[in-house]
Design a protein around this motif. Structure first.
Motif, short mmCIF file in Angstrom:
data_model
loop_
_atom_site.label_atom_id
_atom_site.label_comp_id
_atom_site.label_asym_id
_atom_site.label_seq_id
_atom_site.Cartn_x
_atom_site.Cartn_y
_atom_site.Cartn_z
N THR A 192 -26.63 -9.71 99.78
CA THR A 192 -27.34 -9.48 101.26
C THR A 192 -28.60 -10.43 100.64
OG1 THR A 192 -28.70 -7.91 100.29
CG2 THR A 192 -27.28 -7.44 101.77
N PRO A 200 -32.18 -8.22 103.56
CA PRO A 200 -32.07 -7.34 104.14
C PRO A 200 -32.74 -6.28 104.44
CG PRO A 200 -32.02 -6.85 101.54
CD PRO A 200 -32.26 -8.33 101.85
N SER A 252 -28.82 -8.46 107.60
CA SER A 252 -29.41 -9.20 106.28
C SER A 252 -28.64 -10.60 107.42
CB SER A 252 -28.29 -9.17 105.78
OG SER A 252 -27.33 -10.24 104.30
N ILE A 282 -24.94 -2.42 104.80
CA ILE A 282 -25.31 -3.47 103.65
C ILE A 282 -24.74 -2.23 101.85
CG2 ILE A 282 -27.75 -4.74 105.14
CD1 ILE A 282 -29.00 -2.23 103.81
#
Length: 282
Positions: free
Chosen positions: A113, A116, A131, A183
């Motif tokens: 990421t 993020p 992200s 994520i």
């Protein structure tokens, strides 16, 4: 999850294949790591063509990913797409899939990421979020088809010679098509590449690194090899990345106050964000 659920949810059990996006970079160490972890992979190298001479680096990168999306759209199983300068952590294949494999509305799941944000955390610990950067991520056939539409849109509206932050638009593009994006709790590896001058020329940060990792890296990133700096360079970069991640959490950029206020499970989200950062691992 209990131990059996974790074993059943290993990344290696769900990924059909890994597509490595490259140009002229060496991928030997990355390939060796993937082989050791048990993955089937294919290296997609971009050809040098005369018409590419005036293309922006961001558009050339998009063309690379577009090639991978075309292949991902042709398989029923999830596809992992990684750039050549991605450095996985040790035990990469036995890390958990960041989304529920039984879920039918998954768009993209980032394994690495950049900038993020987290929007929601399920009871099982799966985190919907945002992200930018497309260093390492998982897509399925449906999301790959939509991303091909994004590539067409960038070509039509921005063109091949202009710089574009197309990777920052992936989340919104897929959300608008009723897909959910995920994520990881921690990054599955590091972006090991050298600074991109095109980012700096467009008033963006010229480098980005993983704020927190799942574990030790499988091999040394390019930015810390040879003349680039060695061990001291590596430790400095990792410390800076960790501090930046903690700072983003502290000022409400990873978990934004309006998101907390609008959540029905704010404690779960706060716990996810705090435990993600405050670990002994760099």
């Amino acid at each position: 999850m209990n131990q059996q659920d974790l074993v059943n949810n290993y990344l290696i059990n769900y990924i059909d294949r890994v597509l490595i996006i490259a140009h002229k970079e060496s991928t030997d160490k990355l390939e060796a790591t993937l082989t050791k972890e048990g993955f089937h992979y294919e290296v997609l190298r971009q050809e040098s063509k005369p018409e590419f001479q005036n293309f922006s680096r961001s558009y050339l990168c998009l063309l690379n990913h577009r090639h991978a999306w075309e292949k991902a759209a042709q398989t029923d199983k999830p596809t992992l797409i990684i750039e050549a300068d991605f450095v996985p952590v040790v035990g990469f294949g036995k890390l958990p899939l960041p989304f529920n494999p039984k879920q039918s509305d998954v768009g993209i799941s980032w394994l690495y990421t950049c900038a993020p944000q987290v929007y929601h955390v399920s009871p099982e610990g799966y985190a919907q979020g945002f992200s930018t950067s497309a260093v390492a991520y998982i897509v399925n056939s449906q999301s790959a088809i939509y991303l091909l539409e994004l590539a067409n849109e960038v070509t039509e509206k921005i063109g091949a010679t202009q710089y574009s932050t197309w990777d920052s638009d992936i989340d919104k593009f897929l959300l608008n098509r009723k897909l959910k994006n995920y994520i990881p709790w921690r990054n599955y590896g590091e972006h090991g590449g050298l600074p991109n001058p095109e980012h700096q020329q467009n008033n963006l940060s010229k480098v980005h690194r993983a704020d927190v990792l799942y574990g030790k890296l499988a091999f040394t990133p390019l930015y810390a090899v040879g003349e680039q700096g060695g061990t001291w360079k590596f430790l400095t970069v990792r410390l800076q990345a960790r501090l930046k991640g903690i700072a983003r959490l502290a000022v409400g950029r990873f978990l934004r106050p309006p998101v907390i206020q609008g959540s029905t499970t704010p404690v779960r989200m706060i716990k996810f964000a705090l435990l993600r950062q405050f670990s002994l691992r760099l």
